[in-house]
Design a protein around this motif. Structure first.
Motif, PDB file in Angstrom:
ATOM      1  N   ILE A 180       0.839  -1.203   0.000  1.00 14.02           N
ATOM      2  CA  ILE A 180       0.000   0.000   0.000  1.00 14.02           C
ATOM      3  C   ILE A 180       0.872   1.250   0.000  1.00 14.02           C
ATOM      4  CG2 ILE A 180      -1.701   1.318   1.321  1.00 14.02           C
ATOM      5  CD1 ILE A 180      -2.733  -1.357   2.420  1.00 14.02           C
ATOM      6  N   PHE A 181       1.936   1.233   0.784  1.00 14.75           N
ATOM      7  CA  PHE A 181       2.842   2.379   0.864  1.00 14.75           C
ATOM      8  C   PHE A 181       3.496   2.653  -0.487  1.00 14.75           C
ATOM      9  CE2 PHE A 181       7.197   3.948   1.460  1.00 14.75           C
ATOM     10  CZ  PHE A 181       6.920   5.172   2.048  1.00 14.75           C
ATOM     11  N   VAL A 182       3.960   1.597  -1.150  1.00 17.01           N
ATOM     12  CA  VAL A 182       4.632   1.753  -2.450  1.00 17.01           C
ATOM     13  C   VAL A 182       3.660   2.305  -3.485  1.00 17.01           C
ATOM     14  CG1 VAL A 182       5.695   0.508  -4.364  1.00 17.01           C
ATOM     15  CG2 VAL A 182       6.389   0.011  -2.007  1.00 17.01           C
ATOM     16  N   ARG A 183       2.436   1.796  -3.500  1.00 19.53           N
ATOM     17  CA  ARG A 183       1.436   2.298  -4.450  1.00 19.53           C
ATOM     18  C   ARG A 183       1.149   3.774  -4.212  1.00 19.53           C
ATOM     19  NH1 ARG A 183      -2.943  -2.640  -4.038  1.00 19.53           N
ATOM     20  NH2 ARG A 183      -1.815  -4.161  -5.345  1.00 19.53           N
ATOM     21  N   SER A 184       0.997   4.147  -2.960  1.00 14.58           N
ATOM     22  CA  SER A 184       0.725   5.541  -2.617  1.00 14.58           C
ATOM     23  C   SER A 184       1.885   6.439  -3.012  1.00 14.58           C
ATOM     24  CB  SER A 184       0.453   5.651  -1.116  1.00 14.58           C
ATOM     25  OG  SER A 184       0.241   6.988  -0.741  1.00 14.58           O
ATOM     26  N   LEU A 185       3.093   5.960  -2.781  1.00 11.73           N
ATOM     27  CA  LEU A 185       4.281   6.738  -3.122  1.00 11.73           C
ATOM     28  C   LEU A 185       4.386   6.932  -4.636  1.00 11.73           C
ATOM     29  CD1 LEU A 185       6.823   8.076  -1.929  1.00 11.73           C
ATOM     30  CD2 LEU A 185       8.010   5.897  -2.266  1.00 11.73           C
ATOM     31  N   LYS A 186       4.119   5.872  -5.384  1.00 10.90           N
ATOM     32  CA  LYS A 186       4.182   5.954  -6.843  1.00 10.90           C
ATOM     33  C   LYS A 186       3.114   6.915  -7.375  1.00 10.90           C
ATOM     34  CE  LYS A 186       4.742   2.052  -9.045  1.00 10.90           C
ATOM     35  NZ  LYS A 186       4.429   0.784  -9.764  1.00 10.90           N
ATOM     36  N   LYS A 187       1.916   6.844  -6.795  1.00  8.44           N
ATOM     37  CA  LYS A 187       0.833   7.729  -7.204  1.00  8.44           C
ATOM     38  C   LYS A 187       1.199   9.192  -6.965  1.00  8.44           C
ATOM     39  CE  LYS A 187      -4.163   8.331  -6.567  1.00  8.44           C
ATOM     40  NZ  LYS A 187      -5.365   7.790  -5.902  1.00  8.44           N
ATOM     41  N   SER A 188       1.772   9.475  -5.810  1.00  9.52           N
ATOM     42  CA  SER A 188       2.196  10.842  -5.496  1.00  9.52           C
ATOM     43  C   SER A 188       3.288  11.313  -6.444  1.00  9.52           C
ATOM     44  CB  SER A 188       2.701  10.916  -4.045  1.00  9.52           C
ATOM     45  OG  SER A 188       1.676  10.600  -3.139  1.00  9.52           O
ATOM     46  N   ALA A 189       4.185  10.419  -6.814  1.00  6.68           N
ATOM     47  CA  ALA A 189       5.278  10.770  -7.722  1.00  6.68           C
ATOM     48  C   ALA A 189       4.749  11.133  -9.104  1.00  6.68           C
ATOM     49  CB  ALA A 189       6.274   9.620  -7.815  1.00  6.68           C
ATOM     50  N   TRP A 190       3.801  10.334  -9.631  1.00  8.66           N
ATOM     51  CA  TRP A 190       3.232  10.649 -10.938  1.00  8.66           C
ATOM     52  C   TRP A 190       2.440  11.947 -10.900  1.00  8.66           C
ATOM     53  CZ3 TRP A 190       5.256   8.921 -15.019  1.00  8.66           C
ATOM     54  CH2 TRP A 190       5.715   7.617 -15.141  1.00  8.66           C
ATOM     55  N   ARG A 191       1.730  12.194  -9.801  1.00 12.41           N
ATOM     56  CA  ARG A 191       0.977  13.449  -9.679  1.00 12.41           C
ATOM     57  C   ARG A 191       1.927  14.651  -9.664  1.00 12.41           C
ATOM     58  NH1 ARG A 191      -4.324  13.088  -8.949  1.00 12.41           N
ATOM     59  NH2 ARG A 191      -5.225  11.105  -8.266  1.00 12.41           N
ATOM     60  N   GLU A 192       3.072  14.496  -9.043  1.00 16.01           N
ATOM     61  CA  GLU A 192       4.050  15.577  -9.010  1.00 16.01           C
ATOM     62  C   GLU A 192       4.601  15.844 -10.410  1.00 16.01           C
ATOM     63  OE1 GLU A 192       6.575  18.578  -7.440  1.00 16.01           O
ATOM     64  OE2 GLU A 192       4.661  17.658  -6.859  1.00 16.01           O
ATOM     65  N   VAL A 193       4.809  14.797 -11.193  1.00 13.07           N
ATOM     66  CA  VAL A 193       5.259  14.982 -12.576  1.00 13.07           C
ATOM     67  C   VAL A 193       4.231  15.798 -13.365  1.00 13.07           C
ATOM     68  CG1 VAL A 193       5.732  13.802 -14.760  1.00 13.07           C
ATOM     69  CG2 VAL A 193       6.685  12.911 -12.631  1.00 13.07           C
ATOM     70  N   LEU A 194       2.953  15.440 -13.222  1.00 15.56           N
ATOM     71  CA  LEU A 194       1.904  16.181 -13.922  1.00 15.56           C
ATOM     72  C   LEU A 194       1.827  17.626 -13.442  1.00 15.56           C
ATOM     73  CD1 LEU A 194      -0.961  13.545 -14.125  1.00 15.56           C
ATOM     74  CD2 LEU A 194       0.387  14.448 -16.014  1.00 15.56           C
ATOM     75  N   ARG A 195       2.020  17.837 -12.149  1.00 15.05           N
ATOM     76  CA  ARG A 195       1.983  19.204 -11.611  1.00 15.05           C
ATOM     77  C   ARG A 195       3.088  20.053 -12.228  1.00 15.05           C
ATOM     78  NH1 ARG A 195       4.245  22.560  -8.200  1.00 15.05           N
ATOM     79  NH2 ARG A 195       5.918  21.097  -7.693  1.00 15.05           N
ATOM     80  N   LEU A 196       4.269  19.485 -12.368  1.00 15.26           N
ATOM     81  CA  LEU A 196       5.405  20.229 -12.909  1.00 15.26           C
ATOM     82  C   LEU A 196       5.227  20.549 -14.389  1.00 15.26           C
ATOM     83  CD1 LEU A 196       8.315  18.345 -11.103  1.00 15.26           C
ATOM     84  CD2 LEU A 196       7.504  20.667 -10.634  1.00 15.26           C
ATOM     85  N   THR A 197       4.445  19.743 -15.110  1.00 15.42           N
ATOM     86  CA  THR A 197       4.183  20.052 -16.517  1.00 15.42           C
ATOM     87  C   THR A 197       3.170  21.190 -16.672  1.00 15.42           C
ATOM     88  OG1 THR A 197       2.343  18.481 -16.739  1.00 15.42           O
ATOM     89  CG2 THR A 197       4.570  17.652 -17.179  1.00 15.42           C
ATOM     90  N   ASP A 198       2.436  21.510 -15.609  1.00 14.10           N
ATOM     91  CA  ASP A 198       1.428  22.575 -15.606  1.00 14.10           C
ATOM     92  C   ASP A 198       0.250  22.254 -16.516  1.00 14.10           C
ATOM     93  OD1 ASP A 198       0.678  24.992 -14.419  1.00 14.10           O
ATOM     94  OD2 ASP A 198       1.233  26.147 -16.192  1.00 14.10           O
ATOM     95  N   VAL A 199       0.080  20.991 -16.894  1.00 10.61           N
ATOM     96  CA  VAL A 199      -0.955  20.643 -17.854  1.00 10.61           C
ATOM     97  C   VAL A 199      -2.350  20.864 -17.286  1.00 10.61           C
ATOM     98  CG1 VAL A 199      -1.029  18.186 -17.212  1.00 10.61           C
ATOM     99  CG2 VAL A 199      -1.685  18.898 -19.525  1.00 10.61           C
ATOM    100  N   ARG A 200      -2.526  20.689 -15.974  1.00 10.00           N
ATOM    101  CA  ARG A 200      -3.859  20.849 -15.395  1.00 10.00           C
ATOM    102  C   ARG A 200      -4.361  22.286 -15.507  1.00 10.00           C
ATOM    103  NH1 ARG A 200      -6.268  16.866 -12.744  1.00 10.00           N
ATOM    104  NH2 ARG A 200      -5.085  15.003 -12.214  1.00 10.00           N
ATOM    105  N   ASN A 201      -3.460  23.250 -15.428  1.00 10.89           N
ATOM    106  CA  ASN A 201      -3.871  24.645 -15.549  1.00 10.89           C
ATOM    107  C   ASN A 201      -4.291  25.006 -16.963  1.00 10.89           C
ATOM    108  OD1 ASN A 201      -3.454  25.271 -12.839  1.00 10.89           O
ATOM    109  ND2 ASN A 201      -1.302  25.756 -13.168  1.00 10.89           N
ATOM    110  N   LEU A 202      -3.855  24.217 -17.930  1.00  2.36           N
ATOM    111  CA  LEU A 202      -4.226  24.462 -19.318  1.00  2.36           C
ATOM    112  C   LEU A 202      -5.471  23.702 -19.717  1.00  2.36           C
ATOM    113  CD1 LEU A 202      -0.674  24.079 -20.942  1.00  2.36           C
ATOM    114  CD2 LEU A 202      -1.815  26.212 -20.318  1.00  2.36           C
ATOM    115  N   ALA A 203      -5.809  22.671 -18.956  1.00  2.00           N
ATOM    116  CA  ALA A 203      -6.841  21.727 -19.383  1.00  2.00           C
ATOM    117  C   ALA A 203      -8.222  22.107 -18.870  1.00  2.00           C
ATOM    118  CB  ALA A 203      -6.483  20.325 -18.911  1.00  2.00           C
TER     119      ALA A 203
END
Length: 245
Positions: free
Chosen positions: A30-53
């Motif tokens: 569970i910890f590894v899944r949560s950590l991976k999910k947070s990591a991918w969300r951080e990648v998307l945040r850094l691309t700023d794609v959500r602010n454009l979408a």
């Protein structure tokens, strides 16, 4: 008997996966899944794609994120995701315009202007004057109150402004007076006498009424025309000679 039950309890404590006859998920997994999910969300945040979408595109991004959570969080996969986002940046922004167009033409036929010569008879442009329903709610208590209706109203209005901002090469956050901000300021300024009074956002002249409708008028004719052209291109409505321009 009691001794047998005690032994069973001791066995369950020793092997928590067998308690109740069900296999319990291991905490490290569970910890590894949560950590991976947070990591991918951080990648998307850094691309700023959500602010454009737009809201619809953000849902697609969430589905993409769910699938990426099963992928290894490796340098190669991160590069692949970022490259995919930037290669599709134009399509993401065009979809933002298409969704805003759909919001503005969805409710009333008067919001649409038929265009001769396009690829389908079901093609149209959004009228320069648009009416949206169920935007404002009014209720009566000790004091009369007004507010934006619940549901997708706020998101829809932001999506419209986001599309206009994109067509000007901006982000929603840089729009000085969004439609939502202008509405809320209008309610505060006019109080119970808000209905039918003209006010403005960055992109629209507006009036709202007690029955809940919001009337919007594009202030900039060139922006209105560009909005329609971009939406029609996204819907593949344009004839080939216009599409090539």
């Amino acid at each position: 008997n009691g001794r047998g039950n005690a032994q069973g309890t001791d066995a369950a404590k020793a092997d928590p996966q067998s308690a109740g006859g069900c296999v319990q998920p291991l905490r490290p997994v569970i910890f590894v899944r949560s950590l991976k999910k947070s990591a991918w969300r951080e990648v998307l945040r850094l691309t700023d794609v959500r602010n454009l979408a737009s809201h619809g595109v953000q849902k697609e991004i969430d589905r993409l994120l769910e699938s990426n959570e099963r992928m290894a969080f490796s340098e190669e996969n991160v590069y692949a995701l970022v490259e995919s986002i930037f290669l599709n940046r134009g399509a993401i922004l065009q979809q933002c315009v298409v969704e805003a167009f759909d919001i503005m033409t969805r409710y009333y036929d008067e919001n649409r202007v038929h265009v001769e010569g396009w690829k389908t008879n079901d093609a149209w442009r959004v009228n320069r004057r648009v009416v949206l329903p169920r935007v404002v709610a009014v209720w009566y208590g000790g004091a009369r109150s007004r507010h934006l209706t619940y549901g997708d109203t706020r998101q829809n209005l932001n999506d419209i402004d986001r599309a206009m901002a994109f067509l000007e090469g901006k982000k929603l956050e840089s729009v000085p007076r969004t439609t939502v901000w202008a509405l809320e300021a209008h309610f505060k300024e006019c109080g119970p006498d808000f209905s039918g009074v003209l006010f403005e956002s960055t992109y629209f002249e507006m009036r709202c009424y007690k029955k809940g409708t919001l009337h919007m008028y594009f202030k900039d004719k060139e922006l209105w025309e560009r909005f329609n052209l971009t939406a029609a291109r996204g819907k593949n409505w344009l004839p080939d000679d216009v599409k090539a321009r």
